[in-house]
Design an enzyme around this catalytic site. Sequence first.
Site, short mmCIF file in Angstrom:
data_model
loop_
_atom_site.label_atom_id
_atom_site.label_comp_id
_atom_site.label_asym_id
_atom_site.label_seq_id
_atom_site.Cartn_x
_atom_site.Cartn_y
_atom_site.Cartn_z
N GLU A 90 0.81 -1.22 0.00
CA GLU A 90 0.00 0.00 0.00
C GLU A 90 0.84 1.27 0.00
OE1 GLU A 90 -3.10 -1.89 3.28
OE2 GLU A 90 -2.31 0.13 3.55
N CYS A 334 -2.54 1.93 8.68
CA CYS A 334 -1.45 1.17 8.06
C CYS A 334 -1.84 -0.29 7.87
CB CYS A 334 -0.22 1.16 8.96
SG CYS A 334 0.35 2.77 9.36
#
Length: 350
Positions: A90, A334
């Site tokens: 990501e 996250c």
Amino acid sequence: MSSIYDFSYQQLEDLLVVNGFKKYNAKQIFSWLYRKRVDSFDQMTDLSSKLRQYLNDNYQIGALQILKLQVSKDSTRKYLFSLSDGSAIESVLMHYDYGDCICVTSQVGCNMGCKFCASGLLKKQRDLTSGEMVQQVLSVQKDVDQYGIRVSHIVVMGTGEPFDNYDNVMNFLRTVNHDLGLAIGARHITISTCGLVKGIYRFADEQTQFNLAISLHAPNDTLRSSIMPVNKAYPLEQLMDSLKYYCSKNNRRLSFEYILLNGVNDTDQCVQQLVELTKPFDVYVNLIPYNNVDENGFVSTDYKTAMALYSKLSSKNVRCTLRQKHGDDIDAACGQLRSKYQKEKEKQHE
Ligand code: SAH
């Protein structure tokens, strides 16, 4: 095949010279890669056909494949990229008054095991190469070129522990920082570590202009060890000693990140201990509302309590900010998007 993005400017010059090409070809190639942002060597029309052939034969070029892009109401853009070995990572782009900041992933998974973090739900599979980190910035930049946005800031705060992948992270930063490439200013770049003390000493000695952030999250050893296993290897005293050394060698800003966990690290006693810890430093404390992760049971401190905490710290002359939340509506914590994706993939395979 190795990636052209693995090369810092200096390394590219060396490679070209060793292979019988000219030093100045590095300047042309960097400009094609990072200024004109082309996807193939054949588009590099001012290179000799021999050099283009050499590059085609030996190096891989091109943007990362976007598996998923989520855009939140506050314009945060969250990318799920696929790497050449099929790993998914990501990157997030956040808009601030001062510019547009990308949060970069440094490892596939993470071994630090912080209890509150979604990244740690998936163990580290491997380090990212320097080129894969460069490609995150470049791929996001190419995506937002259409809106005239320039990625102006970088935080190495995505999945992974940057000081557990030290050389690749530093090489990546040298590449994106280079004047002839993306030219993202060193003072606009921040590396965040959970406290790998050896890495902090090494980083201190390099005397770069990059910023250092420490994920503190707890002001005493008992609490910190219970939520961050790294603290058992490097307790607070060792961490603080390494930071004093860092500050003695660098005049860059140091910051402490402190996520707000309801009833865990937001008590009066914690605030008092935090004030004591910050005393030897010219440090900025970032109070960060916690993004809830389904799996682990921690809950963010509510806004009123967070504001009170902010006021208490300020009244004790601790410089701090209460960070605004970004991308609440799009799995912005996250590792959340990735762990969801991984779970969906596993389900499909069942
Ligand atoms: N390993 C590095 C960088 C990755 S984590 C480090 O520990 O600093 C980046 C930051 O996000 C850390 O401060 C981390 O503690 C924080 N973080 C992790 N999960 C979070 C969550 N759910 N909500 C808010 N911040 C989180």
